[in-house]
Design a protein around this motif. Structure first.
Motif, PDB file in Angstrom:
ATOM      1  N   ASP A 136     -38.074 -22.565  22.860  1.00  0.00           N
ATOM      2  CA  ASP A 136     -37.800 -22.341  21.440  1.00  0.00           C
ATOM      3  C   ASP A 136     -36.366 -22.688  21.041  1.00  0.00           C
ATOM      4  OD1 ASP A 136     -40.373 -21.481  21.117  1.00  0.00           O
ATOM      5  OD2 ASP A 136     -39.896 -19.342  21.390  1.00  0.00           O
ATOM      6  N   ARG A 137     -35.546 -22.985  22.009  1.00  0.00           N
ATOM      7  CA  ARG A 137     -34.154 -23.341  21.681  1.00  0.00           C
ATOM      8  C   ARG A 137     -34.049 -24.762  21.138  1.00  0.00           C
ATOM      9  NH1 ARG A 137     -30.736 -23.794  25.663  1.00  0.00           N
ATOM     10  NH2 ARG A 137     -28.930 -23.293  24.330  1.00  0.00           N
TER      11      ARG A 137
ATOM     12  N   ALA B 218     -25.164 -25.330  22.163  1.00  0.00           N
ATOM     13  CA  ALA B 218     -25.325 -24.300  21.137  1.00  0.00           C
ATOM     14  C   ALA B 218     -25.927 -23.040  21.766  1.00  0.00           C
ATOM     15  CB  ALA B 218     -26.209 -24.812  20.012  1.00  0.00           C
ATOM     16  N   VAL B 219     -25.334 -21.897  21.466  1.00  0.00           N
ATOM     17  CA  VAL B 219     -25.767 -20.640  22.081  1.00  0.00           C
ATOM     18  C   VAL B 219     -27.224 -20.333  21.762  1.00  0.00           C
ATOM     19  CG1 VAL B 219     -25.355 -18.141  22.174  1.00  0.00           C
ATOM     20  CG2 VAL B 219     -23.411 -19.728  22.015  1.00  0.00           C
ATOM     21  N   SER B 220     -27.608 -20.500  20.499  1.00  0.00           N
ATOM     22  CA  SER B 220     -28.980 -20.195  20.067  1.00  0.00           C
ATOM     23  C   SER B 220     -29.862 -21.433  19.975  1.00  0.00           C
ATOM     24  CB  SER B 220     -28.950 -19.492  18.699  1.00  0.00           C
ATOM     25  OG  SER B 220     -28.306 -20.314  17.736  1.00  0.00           O
ATOM     26  N   GLY B 221     -29.461 -22.523  20.620  1.00  0.00           N
ATOM     27  CA  GLY B 221     -30.245 -23.757  20.551  1.00  0.00           C
ATOM     28  C   GLY B 221     -29.951 -24.531  19.289  1.00  0.00           C
TER      29      GLY B 221
ATOM     30  N   ARG C 111     -29.846 -36.762  13.502  1.00  0.00           N
ATOM     31  CA  ARG C 111     -29.064 -35.572  13.172  1.00  0.00           C
ATOM     32  C   ARG C 111     -29.339 -34.498  14.221  1.00  0.00           C
ATOM     33  NH1 ARG C 111     -30.655 -32.939   9.096  1.00  0.00           N
ATOM     34  NH2 ARG C 111     -28.644 -32.186   8.279  1.00  0.00           N
ATOM     35  N   ASN C 112     -28.307 -33.776  14.564  1.00  0.00           N
ATOM     36  CA  ASN C 112     -28.498 -32.732  15.575  1.00  0.00           C
ATOM     37  C   ASN C 112     -27.454 -31.644  15.432  1.00  0.00           C
ATOM     38  OD1 ASN C 112     -26.835 -35.095  16.961  1.00  0.00           O
ATOM     39  ND2 ASN C 112     -26.178 -33.175  17.904  1.00  0.00           N
ATOM     40  N   THR C 113     -27.795 -30.501  15.963  1.00  0.00           N
ATOM     41  CA  THR C 113     -26.833 -29.403  16.027  1.00  0.00           C
ATOM     42  C   THR C 113     -25.696 -29.796  16.963  1.00  0.00           C
ATOM     43  OG1 THR C 113     -28.622 -27.811  15.727  1.00  0.00           O
ATOM     44  CG2 THR C 113     -26.541 -26.974  16.605  1.00  0.00           C
TER      45      THR C 113
END
Length: 367
Positions: free
Chosen positions: A230-231, A267-270, A289-291
């Protein structure tokens, strides 16, 4: 006609024409005798022999490969030497036939030498210039072919890049699925097999249809989804008109891998990865595009290469090799505080028939 036949035709034709012209001029001033005719034939044969020997020396020692400051003195010396040989051979006969001229011109030998040297120099110069220009042209062609070969080899290497860490991680994830979800494990093996096959085939094709590249990206994200669960969220916004346009193979996969490795993974939360394509005039735009957060928040790609890994340098270099410096463009920048966007702009070159599909964009999500 082969070059060898042309060479001998020029040899025989040029010397025959010259000797018979001089024989005709001489016969106008003096009475023609067969002795002069036989002498002309002998001179033709000797001239052909001497100039052919010069040709052998040029070819054996590769004179035409020498720089001009070394070649020019050799050509001049050769013309003078061949002229001297012909003068020495003909001078006894010239003294006998030109008695009055010899008495009035004590330096007749040098005049005859100059005359023969002029004829020899014309042949030597013509032959050398022709082969010098031909050698320069062949050298330039070899340089172009070598440069093309180097670029093609470099392009093949870049096209076939696949991060080995991804393969190891994917195998570990599949191993965990074998006991937990066998059907999912089988599907993952198929997806990994597709990616490896496309990676191996990438060095055989300069470009592929975007739909093929997207399928590879979907398989890649599906495998990464097994690892991140889910991340990781992924979705696609694809203009159907771009599906059959040509893109470099494994390019999108490299950029998506870069997005996960340097964005979602940190990223800590994905996070998310979004792939978008659309047409704008004669160019296809592809956005990833990405975190994530770039190390330096500016638009200078060079400053991000070390921080963002091999993928960005790979993409930029491949675009230069395939499309040149101006046709295609690539940049990566910080779109917002926690979103990075990579943009690839390619000319709409197609291989085959352009297929126009429904105008409604294709939207897919992997959540």
């Amino acid at each position: 006609m082969s070059k060898k036949r042309i060479y001998w035709a020029c040899q025989v034709g040029s010397w025959t024409a010259l000797m018979f012209y001089e024989l005709w001029v001489f016969s106008l001033e003096d009475e023609f005798t067969w002795e002069f005719f036989y002498l002309a034939i002998a001179n033709i044969l000797v001239c052909i022999l001497l100039t052919h020997f010069y040709r052998l020396v040029v070819r054996e020692r590769n004179w035409v490969a020498q720089p001009l400051y070394k070649l020019v003195p050799r050509v001049i010396f050769s013309g003078l030497l061949l002229g001297l040989i012909m003068t020495l051979m003909n001078f006894p006969i010239d003294i006998h036939t030109l008695k009055e001229v010899v008495r009035s011109q004590p330096y007749i030998f040098f005049s005859l030498w100059l005359s023969w040297s002029k004829s020899m120099f014309m042949w030597v110069l013509s032959y050398t210039i022709y082969h010098y220009v031909e050698s320069m042209r062949d050298t330039e062609i070899e340089k172009i072919l070598l440069k093309t070969s180097v670029k093609e080899t470099e392009a093949k290497i870049l096209r076939s890049q696949l991060n080995p860490h991804f393969v190891f991680n994917a195998l570990n994830s599949i191993r965990a699925l074998v006991s937990e979800d066998p059907s999912k494990a089988q599907q993952s093996v198929t997806q990994l097999s597709n990616i490896l096959r496309n990676s191996l085939l990438a060095d055989r094709r300069k470009t592929v249809e975007l739909r093929e590249e997207l399928k590879t990206v979907e398989d890649y994200l599906a495998l990464e989804k097994v690892r991140y669960e889910d991340r990781l969220m992924a979705d696609f916004h694809i203009d159907p008109k771009t599906l059959y346009l040509q893109v470099p193979p494994m390019m999108l996969q490299t950029l998506v891998e870069n997005a996960i490795k340097h964005g979602v993974q940190k990223a800590v939360s994905g996070g998310f990865v979004q792939v978008t394509s659309f047409l704008d005039g004669n160019y296809v735009h592809i956005h990833i595009r990405n975190t994530g957060t770039l190390v330096k928040k500016d638009n200078d790609l060079e400053k991000h290469k070390e921080a963002s890994g091999f993928g960005l340098a790979n993409t930029e270099r491949r675009l230069q090799l395939i499309y040149g410096d101006e046709s295609a463009r690539f940049r990566i920048f910080q779109e917002s505080e926690d979103v990075v966007r990579a943009e690839v702009i390619l000319p709409t070159q197609t291989e085959g028939v352009f297929r126009n599909t429904a105008a409604k964009p294709i939207v897919k999500s992997q959540s």
